[in-house]
Design a protein around this motif. Structure first.
Motif, mmCIF file in Angstrom:
data_model
loop_
_atom_site.group_PDB
_atom_site.id
_atom_site.type_symbol
_atom_site.label_atom_id
_atom_site.label_comp_id
_atom_site.label_asym_id
_atom_site.label_seq_id
_atom_site.Cartn_x
_atom_site.Cartn_y
_atom_site.Cartn_z
ATOM 1 N N ASP A 1 0.868 -1.177 0.000
ATOM 2 C CA ASP A 1 0.000 0.000 0.000
ATOM 3 C C ASP A 1 0.909 1.232 0.000
ATOM 4 O OD1 ASP A 1 -1.833 1.991 0.269
ATOM 5 O OD2 ASP A 1 -2.679 1.283 2.174
ATOM 6 N N LEU A 2 1.074 1.845 -1.162
ATOM 7 C CA LEU A 2 2.001 2.962 -1.296
ATOM 8 C C LEU A 2 1.477 4.254 -0.676
ATOM 9 C CD1 LEU A 2 3.298 2.259 -4.904
ATOM 10 C CD2 LEU A 2 4.268 1.574 -2.711
ATOM 11 N N ARG A 3 0.243 4.227 -0.195
ATOM 12 C CA ARG A 3 -0.300 5.377 0.537
ATOM 13 C C ARG A 3 -0.405 5.032 2.020
ATOM 14 N NH1 ARG A 3 -5.572 6.362 -3.056
ATOM 15 N NH2 ARG A 3 -5.572 4.089 -2.747
ATOM 16 N N GLU A 4 0.607 4.309 2.477
ATOM 17 C CA GLU A 4 0.659 3.813 3.852
ATOM 18 C C GLU A 4 0.501 4.964 4.858
ATOM 19 O OE1 GLU A 4 0.311 1.618 6.645
ATOM 20 O OE2 GLU A 4 1.127 0.404 4.998
ATOM 21 N N THR A 5 -0.392 4.735 5.864
ATOM 22 C CA THR A 5 -0.647 5.761 6.891
ATOM 23 C C THR A 5 0.205 5.542 8.128
ATOM 24 O OG1 THR A 5 -2.489 4.439 7.728
ATOM 25 C CG2 THR A 5 -3.008 6.136 6.101
ATOM 26 N N ALA A 6 0.738 4.326 8.309
ATOM 27 C CA ALA A 6 1.583 4.078 9.483
ATOM 28 C C ALA A 6 2.885 4.851 9.342
ATOM 29 C CB ALA A 6 1.876 2.581 9.599
ATOM 30 N N PRO A 7 3.414 5.386 10.468
ATOM 31 C CA PRO A 7 4.651 6.200 10.383
ATOM 32 C C PRO A 7 5.889 5.374 10.025
ATOM 33 C CG PRO A 7 4.030 5.857 12.674
ATOM 34 C CD PRO A 7 2.890 5.330 11.853
ATOM 35 N N GLN A 8 5.843 4.071 10.303
ATOM 36 C CA GLN A 8 6.998 3.223 10.019
ATOM 37 C C GLN A 8 6.565 1.951 9.281
ATOM 38 O OE1 GLN A 8 10.140 3.045 13.226
ATOM 39 N NE2 GLN A 8 8.425 3.687 14.514
ATOM 40 N N VAL A 9 7.435 1.501 8.379
ATOM 41 C CA VAL A 9 7.199 0.260 7.627
ATOM 42 C C VAL A 9 8.465 -0.586 7.683
ATOM 43 C CG1 VAL A 9 6.909 -0.728 5.302
ATOM 44 C CG2 VAL A 9 5.438 1.151 6.060
ATOM 45 N N ARG A 10 8.274 -1.861 7.972
ATOM 46 C CA ARG A 10 9.394 -2.798 7.943
ATOM 47 C C ARG A 10 9.119 -3.844 6.854
ATOM 48 N NH1 ARG A 10 9.430 -5.956 12.889
ATOM 49 N NH2 ARG A 10 9.992 -3.975 13.868
ATOM 50 N N ILE A 11 10.088 -3.978 5.933
ATOM 51 C CA ILE A 11 9.980 -4.992 4.868
ATOM 52 C C ILE A 11 10.927 -6.132 5.229
ATOM 53 C CG2 ILE A 11 10.260 -5.460 2.412
ATOM 54 C CD1 ILE A 11 9.798 -2.506 1.860
ATOM 55 N N ASP A 12 10.344 -7.268 5.590
ATOM 56 C CA ASP A 12 11.119 -8.420 6.057
ATOM 57 C C ASP A 12 11.337 -9.397 4.892
ATOM 58 O OD1 ASP A 12 12.286 -10.525 7.319
ATOM 59 O OD2 ASP A 12 10.754 -10.746 8.873
ATOM 60 N N LEU A 13 12.593 -9.533 4.481
ATOM 61 C CA LEU A 13 12.950 -10.404 3.350
ATOM 62 C C LEU A 13 13.693 -11.661 3.804
ATOM 63 C CD1 LEU A 13 14.148 -7.579 0.946
ATOM 64 C CD2 LEU A 13 12.081 -8.939 0.672
ATOM 65 N N THR A 14 13.499 -12.027 5.072
ATOM 66 C CA THR A 14 14.224 -13.187 5.605
ATOM 67 C C THR A 14 13.917 -14.461 4.815
ATOM 68 O OG1 THR A 14 14.135 -12.197 7.811
ATOM 69 C CG2 THR A 14 14.645 -14.557 7.681
ATOM 70 N N ARG A 15 12.674 -14.614 4.402
ATOM 71 C CA ARG A 15 12.276 -15.836 3.684
ATOM 72 C C ARG A 15 12.151 -15.611 2.178
ATOM 73 N NH1 ARG A 15 7.080 -17.922 6.847
ATOM 74 N NH2 ARG A 15 6.633 -15.675 6.824
ATOM 75 N N ALA A 16 12.808 -14.588 1.689
ATOM 76 C CA ALA A 16 12.731 -14.267 0.255
ATOM 77 C C ALA A 16 14.142 -14.181 -0.334
ATOM 78 C CB ALA A 16 11.993 -12.946 0.039
ATOM 79 N N HIS A 17 14.193 -14.188 -1.657
ATOM 80 C CA HIS A 17 15.473 -14.049 -2.357
ATOM 81 C C HIS A 17 15.266 -13.168 -3.586
ATOM 82 C CE1 HIS A 17 19.584 -15.350 -3.457
ATOM 83 N NE2 HIS A 17 19.149 -15.168 -4.696
ATOM 84 N N LEU A 18 16.123 -12.170 -3.723
ATOM 85 C CA LEU A 18 16.090 -11.293 -4.895
ATOM 86 C C LEU A 18 17.075 -11.840 -5.929
ATOM 87 C CD1 LEU A 18 16.160 -7.789 -3.129
ATOM 88 C CD2 LEU A 18 14.187 -9.238 -3.654
ATOM 89 N N TRP A 19 16.559 -12.142 -7.128
ATOM 90 C CA TRP A 19 17.373 -12.853 -8.106
ATOM 91 C C TRP A 19 18.024 -11.954 -9.155
ATOM 92 C CZ3 TRP A 19 19.163 -17.645 -7.915
ATOM 93 C CH2 TRP A 19 18.540 -18.567 -7.077
ATOM 94 N N ASP A 20 17.406 -10.837 -9.483
ATOM 95 C CA ASP A 20 17.931 -10.055 -10.603
ATOM 96 C C ASP A 20 17.673 -8.569 -10.389
ATOM 97 O OD1 ASP A 20 15.210 -9.815 -11.065
ATOM 98 O OD2 ASP A 20 15.175 -11.250 -12.708
ATOM 99 N N VAL A 21 18.131 -7.772 -11.362
ATOM 100 C CA VAL A 21 17.992 -6.323 -11.237
ATOM 101 C C VAL A 21 16.539 -5.882 -11.298
ATOM 102 C CG1 VAL A 21 20.303 -5.832 -12.133
ATOM 103 C CG2 VAL A 21 18.397 -6.065 -13.729
ATOM 104 N N THR A 22 15.679 -6.675 -11.951
ATOM 105 C CA THR A 22 14.255 -6.331 -11.984
ATOM 106 C C THR A 22 13.657 -6.390 -10.585
ATOM 107 O OG1 THR A 22 14.109 -7.269 -14.215
ATOM 108 C CG2 THR A 22 12.039 -6.876 -13.056
#
Length: 501
Positions: free
Chosen positions: A428-449
């Motif tokens: 939600d790019l119109r997030e109303t919460a003052p802080q956002v945490r993006i947890d990538l512990t169980r994810a993997h970024l594979w490429d520049v995209t």
């Protein structure tokens, strides 16, 4: 690369007297199976039959010593012939020979660079489709010899099939296809009948090939003409040879050196071009027949090449009288044994996407008569279906920590070019919460995209005054982010946790 003096290499030649006898007899059967197809493929390429036959002789001998897959028979093949027809028509045989030599050089380079690893991207569904399509093409190639003929031809084909399938129940001392050839030839010589013979397929060579450089100008203009055809021949030949080698690996439950097969095929094709022959590759129909009738070592491959020369020159008058019906019977047997009949039941048991890939490979190959086209389509479909499946496994869950008033986005799965858009849409790019945490512990970024999608999400949230923290990046993902989107890890409150890769 396997040394010529290694124990494994010597074992591929010398496996005992009984094995040697089976290799020789199976190779002889492979020779007779080569002749009609090579002649037919020569016509497809627009060259005299002896060009294809000379090529098969030279390729068979060289590949026996230099190849990486024992028991595989190589020769002038239809897939390569389809590529060069336009070159022969526009510029003549000499340019074809030059393209053949250059194609061999390309294949040697491919082998030295270990590009055979690309075969790993060919799924089992594609391989099954390749085999089934080839079985259909082998059978369909026999249909012209069974249309517009009288009952004598049909009777000989039936008799040949009876010998091929019933004789092994009595004895396996001699391959039944070889007996089929001898018996049917004896019958037609003793009782003349209106049937086609090998002599009717084209003029057989009446001499030995000789070494000579292609009679073309050695200039950039010549290179511009032959380069695209040579590259196409090299790619198609390698693809078919690699697929054929894999089929033999499965049939014999043994491994082979695909890189050595690449370089060996390159050497064989260079030799073929210098001896007046067209480029070739592994021939799966003849190879499967060789393996089915006991061929396991390099001696069977060498026999197929040497016996082809013996057949074509000293025994030419007798070979010319072999009825085509005998060869049709052998190729029908090869077609039946090549087809993966279990794959029909697998259409119901296997996932639908696997069945679609297999059927698409068969359909494209049969429609185009181009094995390479079918495999390429199958590989592309496999890639698309895999990407779609992995995309569905990627998920972003949303939670909230009331104590710190932080919105938590937990990402799991693989984020790459096919799932990056789905990843971005979950925030939600119109997030109303003052802080956002993006947890990538169980994810993997594979490429520049994937990195760009993360960077875009973080940037938009920060523009709305939200403090963004990215945590859980593993080492590989963190390296990508640092290299391509360093601002993701900048700013107050950002404290990424680096997990082991």
């Amino acid at each position: 690369m396997l040394s010529l003096f290694s124990q494994e290499y010597r074992a591929s030649w010398f496996r005992g007297v009984g094995a040697a006898r089976r290799d020789v007899l199976a190779g002889m059967v492979g020779t007779f199976a080569l002749i009609p197809e090579v002649i037919a493929f020569s016509f497809v390429a627009g060259v005299d039959p002896q060009v294809g036959l000379y090529a098969s002789f030279v390729i068979g001998i060289v590949i026996a010593f230099a190849g990486g897959r024992p028991a595989m028979i190589s020769g002038a093949a239809g897939s390569v012939a389809l590529v060069v027809g336009a070159l022969v028509q526009a510029h003549g045989l000499a340019y074809l020979l030059a393209a053949t030599v250059l194609a061999g050089a390309f294949q040697i380079v491919f082998g030295l660079l270990k590009l055979d690893v690309l075969l790993r991207y060919v799924s089992r569904s594609v391989r099954t489709g390749f085999v089934n399509a080839l079985a259909i093409l082998i059978f369909s190639a026999q249909v012209p010899q069974m249309v517009g003929v009288d009952w004598h031809t049909w009777a000989l084909i039936a008799a040949g099939l009876a010998i091929i399938y019933l004789l092994p129940r009595l004895t396996r001392a001699v391959p039944s296809p070889l007996v089929c050839i001898v018996v049917l030839t004896a019958i037609t010589m003793a009782v003349p009948m209106p049937v086609h013979t090998i002599a009717d397929l084209g003029r057989l060579p009446d001499g030995l090939p000789h070494l000579a450089l292609p009679d073309v100008p050695f200039s950039l203009a010549t290179l511009r003409i032959v380069f695209p055809y040579a590259l196409a021949m090299a790619a198609v030949g390698l693809l078919e040879s690699m697929m054929t080698a894999t089929v033999v690996d499965d049939l014999t439950e043994t491994a082979s050196s695909k890189a050595r097969e690449c370089t060996g095929l390159g050497l064989a094709n260079m030799a073929a071009g210098l001896f007046g022959g067209i480029a070739g590759c592994g021939m799966i129909g003849q190879t499967v027949g060789n393996v089915r009738y006991g061929g396991r070592g390099r001696l069977s491959t060498l026999t197929a090449g040497v016996f082809l020369l013996v057949v074509l020159v000293p025994l030419r008058p007798w070979v010319a009288q072999v009825p085509v019906a005998a060869l049709v019977a052998i190729m029908i047997m090869v077609s039946v044994s090549t087809f993966s009949w279990g794959s029909l039941a697998d259409l119901v048991r296997h996932p639908k996407v696997s069945s679609v890939v297999m059927l698409a490979t068969v359909a494209v190959t049969v429609a185009t008569h181009d094995l390479a086209a079918g495999v390429v389509v199958g590989v592309l479909l496999s890639g698309v279906f895999f990407a779609f499946k992995v995309t569905r496994l990627m998920d972003v869950s949303v939670g909230h920590d009331p104590g710190s008033d932080t919105r938590i986005y937990t990402v799991s799965g693989q984020v790459f070019f096919a799932s990056a858009d789905v990843f971005a849409q979950r925030f939600d790019l119109r997030e109303t919460a003052p802080q956002v945490r993006i947890d990538l512990t169980r994810a993997h970024l594979w490429d520049v995209t994937a990195v760009a999608a993360l960077e875009d999400v973080v940037a938009r949230l920060r523009r709305h005054g939200t403090a963004v923290t990215v945590v859980g990046l593993n080492q590989a993902s963190a390296s990508l982010v640092d290299r391509h989107a360093p601002r993701v890890r900048e700013g107050a409150g950002l404290a990424p946790a680096l997990d082991p890769a």
